[in-house]
Design an enzyme around this catalytic site. Structure first.
Site, PDB file in Angstrom:
ATOM      1  N   ASP A 151       0.860  -1.186   0.000  1.00  0.00           N
ATOM      2  CA  ASP A 151       0.000   0.000   0.000  1.00  0.00           C
ATOM      3  C   ASP A 151       0.892   1.231   0.000  1.00  0.00           C
ATOM      4  O   ASP A 151       1.875   1.283   0.740  1.00  0.00           O
ATOM      5  CB  ASP A 151      -0.916  -0.015   1.241  1.00  0.00           C
ATOM      6  CG  ASP A 151      -2.101   0.942   1.106  1.00  0.00           C
ATOM      7  OD1 ASP A 151      -1.861   2.143   0.864  1.00  0.00           O
ATOM      8  OD2 ASP A 151      -3.249   0.496   1.250  1.00  0.00           O
ATOM      9  N   ASP A 200       4.117   1.946  -4.131  1.00  0.00           N
ATOM     10  CA  ASP A 200       3.095   2.224  -5.138  1.00  0.00           C
ATOM     11  C   ASP A 200       3.041   1.035  -6.090  1.00  0.00           C
ATOM     12  O   ASP A 200       4.099   0.527  -6.487  1.00  0.00           O
ATOM     13  CB  ASP A 200       3.478   3.523  -5.880  1.00  0.00           C
ATOM     14  CG  ASP A 200       2.315   4.064  -6.697  1.00  0.00           C
ATOM     15  OD1 ASP A 200       1.873   3.375  -7.634  1.00  0.00           O
ATOM     16  OD2 ASP A 200       1.848   5.175  -6.389  1.00  0.00           O
ATOM     17  N   SER A 219     -16.685  -2.086  -9.593  1.00  0.00           N
ATOM     18  CA  SER A 219     -17.722  -1.306  -8.927  1.00  0.00           C
ATOM     19  C   SER A 219     -19.008  -1.355  -9.731  1.00  0.00           C
ATOM     20  O   SER A 219     -18.980  -1.426 -10.972  1.00  0.00           O
ATOM     21  CB  SER A 219     -17.249   0.145  -8.828  1.00  0.00           C
ATOM     22  OG  SER A 219     -18.323   0.988  -8.458  1.00  0.00           O
ATOM     23  N   TYR A 263     -13.812   7.888 -13.026  1.00  0.00           N
ATOM     24  CA  TYR A 263     -13.551   6.772 -12.105  1.00  0.00           C
ATOM     25  C   TYR A 263     -14.149   5.484 -12.660  1.00  0.00           C
ATOM     26  O   TYR A 263     -13.478   4.445 -12.751  1.00  0.00           O
ATOM     27  CB  TYR A 263     -14.139   7.088 -10.726  1.00  0.00           C
ATOM     28  CG  TYR A 263     -14.220   5.888  -9.805  1.00  0.00           C
ATOM     29  CD1 TYR A 263     -13.062   5.287  -9.319  1.00  0.00           C
ATOM     30  CD2 TYR A 263     -15.454   5.340  -9.423  1.00  0.00           C
ATOM     31  CE1 TYR A 263     -13.132   4.170  -8.479  1.00  0.00           C
ATOM     32  CE2 TYR A 263     -15.528   4.236  -8.595  1.00  0.00           C
ATOM     33  CZ  TYR A 263     -14.372   3.653  -8.131  1.00  0.00           C
ATOM     34  OH  TYR A 263     -14.449   2.550  -7.319  1.00  0.00           O
ATOM     35  N   LYS A 307     -12.449   1.772 -14.086  1.00  0.00           N
ATOM     36  CA  LYS A 307     -12.820   0.416 -13.641  1.00  0.00           C
ATOM     37  C   LYS A 307     -13.205  -0.437 -14.843  1.00  0.00           C
ATOM     38  O   LYS A 307     -12.804  -1.591 -14.953  1.00  0.00           O
ATOM     39  CB  LYS A 307     -13.980   0.489 -12.643  1.00  0.00           C
ATOM     40  CG  LYS A 307     -13.587   1.054 -11.281  1.00  0.00           C
ATOM     41  CD  LYS A 307     -12.697   0.097 -10.535  1.00  0.00           C
ATOM     42  CE  LYS A 307     -12.155   0.677  -9.245  1.00  0.00           C
ATOM     43  NZ  LYS A 307     -11.091  -0.136  -8.667  1.00  0.00           N
ATOM     44  N   ASN A 364     -19.155  10.073   1.241  1.00  0.00           N
ATOM     45  CA  ASN A 364     -20.131   8.981   1.256  1.00  0.00           C
ATOM     46  C   ASN A 364     -21.072   9.078   2.446  1.00  0.00           C
ATOM     47  O   ASN A 364     -20.757   9.672   3.473  1.00  0.00           O
ATOM     48  CB  ASN A 364     -19.411   7.634   1.247  1.00  0.00           C
ATOM     49  CG  ASN A 364     -18.555   7.461   0.008  1.00  0.00           C
ATOM     50  OD1 ASN A 364     -17.340   7.348   0.104  1.00  0.00           O
ATOM     51  ND2 ASN A 364     -19.174   7.499  -1.151  1.00  0.00           N
ATOM     52  N   ARG A 387     -27.413  15.881  -5.724  1.00  0.00           N
ATOM     53  CA  ARG A 387     -25.978  15.918  -6.030  1.00  0.00           C
ATOM     54  C   ARG A 387     -25.799  15.509  -7.494  1.00  0.00           C
ATOM     55  O   ARG A 387     -26.378  14.501  -7.933  1.00  0.00           O
ATOM     56  CB  ARG A 387     -25.251  14.937  -5.103  1.00  0.00           C
ATOM     57  CG  ARG A 387     -23.754  14.899  -5.262  1.00  0.00           C
ATOM     58  CD  ARG A 387     -23.087  14.044  -4.187  1.00  0.00           C
ATOM     59  NE  ARG A 387     -23.344  12.608  -4.342  1.00  0.00           N
ATOM     60  CZ  ARG A 387     -22.833  11.657  -3.577  1.00  0.00           C
ATOM     61  NH1 ARG A 387     -22.023  12.000  -2.556  1.00  0.00           N
ATOM     62  NH2 ARG A 387     -23.110  10.396  -3.769  1.00  0.00           N
ATOM     63  N   ASP A 439     -25.850  11.683  -9.386  1.00  0.00           N
ATOM     64  CA  ASP A 439     -26.490  10.594  -8.635  1.00  0.00           C
ATOM     65  C   ASP A 439     -27.638   9.985  -9.439  1.00  0.00           C
ATOM     66  O   ASP A 439     -28.466  10.710 -10.001  1.00  0.00           O
ATOM     67  CB  ASP A 439     -27.066  11.107  -7.308  1.00  0.00           C
ATOM     68  CG  ASP A 439     -26.022  11.147  -6.201  1.00  0.00           C
ATOM     69  OD1 ASP A 439     -24.953  10.514  -6.359  1.00  0.00           O
ATOM     70  OD2 ASP A 439     -26.278  11.815  -5.175  1.00  0.00           O
TER      71      ASP A 439
END
Ligand code: NAD
Ligand code: UFG
Length: 339
Positions: free
Chosen positions: A31, A58, A124, A148, A152, A198, A291, A294
């Site tokens: 990590d 990394d 995700s 994002y 993925k 979140n 938001r 969403d």
């Protein structure tokens, strides 16, 4: 033999490292600590009685990764490391493409050279994007709506191409819905930097008095109570899903894609009510504007994970709320270096 857990100091990685260790697996964590703290390793040791090996590196540093593979008998990798904030990904796409796509490519190159071909990847539900077909099933087309999500989806495609290019790979792609909650001990949990993006960490910070009230983003969605509906999954159920996925790719060769969710939609206002009932803490809130970005409502069809790997969620909404609160109560300022 050991399992390499990239991003193992983070929220989901730390719970998975604890579950793997409890199941008798040897865990090695890599990590960079870009979004976590090294003391999480102490907490995992306190929980399980065994200390995972830890390397601060990394995943884009192939030399450092190769040294880890040369030091430990790695037989499989769970790849959590990456950046995950949707809003930040819109503002800094190159950072996301680099960490998430270059990071995965570097890891896969090292695995290839080292002859390790078992991988579980953190994807995700955001890869599905906007669709009218709810609940989401794994065969829906990928149409991510933000950088994002595109990183993925890109890694999923990279893994698919790699799998078809060479024999021997066994890969599990797990599409998480909304991970929440914490280990029931309160020793590890979600510790976002700054103002939480979140819902659940925001609620717990309100509950311990760190923030005055929750803003509920939107009260006029076409849902039963007007607030957004999501599929919240206890992080311990999610961690157990990784153990199940490892079993699947160890027991057979293949490229597997699974939703990990509860299969149940819960609205923001239902969550606030469940939290107050489970913890006895009031959560003051007010309805705010929607938001951007969403979706009104979605949840998982999680039946494929049950069929293929006998996995389903066991923990209730009350468990989620109680455990999330317990972590926040014991760690009101999050992970602090002296503990
Ligand atoms: P997290 O930020 O708590 O954990 C990610 C960890 O990876 C952190 O410890 C961070 O320091 C580390 N990291 C980031 N970039 C790195 C790099 N280049 N090299 C090495 N380490 C690096 O996030 P999380 O919630 O635990 O998420 C874990 C994974 O699950 C991520 O890939 C995320 O995209 C995915 N995911 C999360 C959610 C969610 O809502 N939490 C939902 C779906 C998918
Ligand atoms: N919400 C509020 N107030 C807050 C925070 C959130 O009302 O202060 C609402 C949001 O509007 C949304 C719901 O709570 O309706 C859940 O929001 P989160 O930010 O907790 O989660 P998202 O569903 O937006 O996204 C999460 C992860 C993403 C991931 C996605 C996958 O943050 O990384 O789930 O489904 F891609």
């Amino acid at each position: 033999m050991a399992i390499l857990v990239t991003g193992g100091c983070g929220y989901i990685g730390s719970h998975t490292a604890a579950v793997l260790t409890e199941a008798g697996r040897e865990v090695v964590i890599v990590d960079s600590l870009v979004n976590s703290k090294a003391l999480v390793v102490n907490r995992i040791e306190a929980l399980t009685g065994r200390r995972p090996a830890f390397y601060k590196a990394d995943v884009r540093n192939e030399q450092a990764l190769a040294e880890v593979f040369e030091t430990h008998p790695i037989e499989g990798v769970i790849h959590f490391a990456g950046l995950k904030a949707v809003g930040e990904s819109v503002a800094q796409p190159l950072a996301y493409y680099s960490a998430n796509i270059e990071g995965a490519a570097a890891l896969l190159r090292v695995m290839q050279r080292q002859g390790v071909r078992r991988l579980v990847f953190s994807s995700s539900a955001t890869v599905y994007g906007d669709t009218d077909i709810i609940p989401y099933t794994e065969d829906l087309p990928l149409q991510p709506m933000n950088p994002y999500g595109r990183t993925k989806a890109a890694v999923e495609w990279m893994l698919t191409d790699l799998y078809h290019s060479q024999p021997g790979w066994s890969i599990s792609i797990l599409r998480y819905f909304n991970p929440v909650g914490a280990h029931p001990s309160g020793l590890i949990g979600e510790d976002p930097a700054g103002i939480p993006n979140n819902l659940m960490p925001y609620i717990t910070q309100v509950a311990v008095g760190r923030r005055p009230e929750l803003g509920v983003f939107g009260g006029d969605y076409p849902t039963p109570d007007g607030s957004c509906v999501r599929d919240y999954i206890h992080v311990m159920d999610l961690a157990e899903g990784h153990l199940a996925a490892l079993g699947l790719i160890e027991g057979s060769h293949g490229l597997f894609v699974h939703n990990l969710g509860s299969g149940r939609g819960v609205s923001v206002l239902e969550m606030v009510k469940a939290f107050s009932e489970a913890t006895g803490q009031a959560v003051p809130y007010s309805i705010k504007p929607r938001r951007a970005g969403d979706l009104p409502a979605y949840w998982a069809d999680a039946s494929k994970a049950l069929r293929d790997m006998n996995w389903r969620t066991h923990r209730s909404l009350a468990d989620i709320c109680r455990d999330a609160y317990e972590f926040q109560r014991q760690n009101p300022k999050g992970y602090v270096e002296t503990t």
